[in-house]
Design an enzyme around this catalytic site. Sequence first.
Site, short mmCIF file in Angstrom:
data_model
loop_
_atom_site.label_atom_id
_atom_site.label_comp_id
_atom_site.label_asym_id
_atom_site.label_seq_id
_atom_site.Cartn_x
_atom_site.Cartn_y
_atom_site.Cartn_z
N LYS A 18 0.83 -1.22 0.00
CA LYS A 18 0.00 0.00 0.00
C LYS A 18 0.86 1.26 0.00
CE LYS A 18 -3.10 0.59 3.22
NZ LYS A 18 -4.21 0.17 4.08
N HIS A 51 -6.82 -9.82 0.07
CA HIS A 51 -8.04 -9.31 -0.57
C HIS A 51 -8.70 -10.35 -1.46
CE1 HIS A 51 -7.96 -5.21 0.85
NE2 HIS A 51 -6.68 -5.10 0.53
N ASP A 74 -8.72 -8.25 8.07
CA ASP A 74 -8.50 -7.01 7.33
C ASP A 74 -9.80 -6.22 7.17
OD1 ASP A 74 -6.71 -5.39 5.58
OD2 ASP A 74 -8.20 -5.93 4.08
FE LIG Z 1 -4.80 -4.30 1.58
FE LIG Z 2 -5.22 -4.02 5.01
#
Ligand SMILES: [Fe+2]
Ligand SMILES: [Fe+2]
Length: 484
Positions: free
Chosen positions: A336, A386, A414
């Site tokens: 990220k 994800h 998450d």
């Molecule tokens: Fe992520």
């Molecule tokens: Fe995350």
Amino acid sequence: MKAPDRFSGFPSPNPHPEPSIRVSEILSALSYALDLTEGQPMGHSVRACIIGMRLAQQIGLPAPERADLYYSLLLKDAGCSSNSSRLFHIVTADEIKAKRDVKLTDWTRVGWESLQYALTHVATDLPFLQRIRRLFQVAATQQQDSCALVKIRCERGADIAKQLGFSDRVVSGIYSLDEHWNGLGYPDGLRKDEIPLFSRIANLSQTLDVFHTDRGPSAAIDVASRRSGRWFDPQLVNAAVCMSKNGTLWTGLDSPDLLHKVIALEPEQRRIPANEDAIDNICQAFAEVIDAKSPFTYRHSSGVAEAAMEIAHWFGMKPRDVKLLRRAALLHDLGKLSVPNAILEKPGKLTDEEWTIVRKHPYYTLEILKRIPGFEALGEEAAAHHEKLDGSGYWRGLVAEQLSTFARILAVADIFDALRAKRPYRDSLPLEKTFSILREESPHALDLPCIEALIAAKTSSEPCALEAPKNSVAATTQKRSSIS
Ligand SMILES: [Fe+2]
Ligand SMILES: [Fe+2]
């Protein structure tokens, strides 16, 4: 309760062998994450470290000092994410591009070069009049802003080095990275020999690498010579010129084997083995680097680690597995650091182009973690956070049979942490609402036993409905909350 089986693609029976590695191997790989934040081609910190170590040898720096210099160079950008949000609000545009190009600009001189930089990077998406107003505002506060940005960055970088247990020499080398030989640098305006030698070497080395990578060796030496006595220590520039002439400065910098080259440069007598505590410390420190990128992700990595461990404990996992899961959770969003804050902090809907950038962040997580010996499997699992059981997740669209217990736990942890946190486009959600959203996503997309284990852990009740999830191909709606 039976946890879902591991993905059969991982080596069996133990996909996470005990690591026997050095701190330098972990930090040099993780420095690729710092490069992403700075908008530099991956490998910049490692190349700057190689250049700096060569300069140190050329000027005859003794081996014990070179051992400390090595870590100052590798961690020179450790504080880089801490000023990203502030820089984004100053330029009101992509701060990663701004960071990348400022390294190619002589911003200390008022002139065409700095004007062109401002025109290219400030408020690029705003209407004309607003843009002009913003440019004037930026120009009026440029000096205070630059000093504040550098100060945040160098203080944070120095704190991280301290947290990792490095010496004062390493810490001060990072802290004073942006001081200039003529006293016009930041944050303290140190001059000449007042600037720690490590900082002088690191500042020159990073500039040499940036120009060498972008424009070649002549451009790199040219800029170093032009800034000699202003930005850089003239003696170090002379050493660089001399090594460039005899061809020893740039050797192997474009090698695909860059990591082995930098690891070999650590002075032999001071090599630090990475024991379990050191690895945990490094994971924690880098989780803080990730979370510092945006106020909206403040403590996200730690929050995911906490939730993941609660699930793991509820599953009765072995302490060793819980430890590994915690590391994967702390580092799951390393990639990220490649996402500009203009996206992370955008209050509205993301464009397709912005989504493409967001969806790539787990790929970078894997690209970085697979460079650490022994972290290959952990990298795969962290990079699957994800992914959804029905194949509707990203970045690879894996399906249930390909998702390990770790990956399933991380996906739930998450989303749980993301929903509980305040985001630019909504407030934090209450616990009950968070549980109900998670349940709506199971069993087709998220692992039901993981969700029930988390709910049970959070409410201290007995888990229910903990059978292994039944796979379904029902598509899930891509929610805005997926930047997590
Ligand atoms: Fe992520
Ligand atoms: Fe995350």
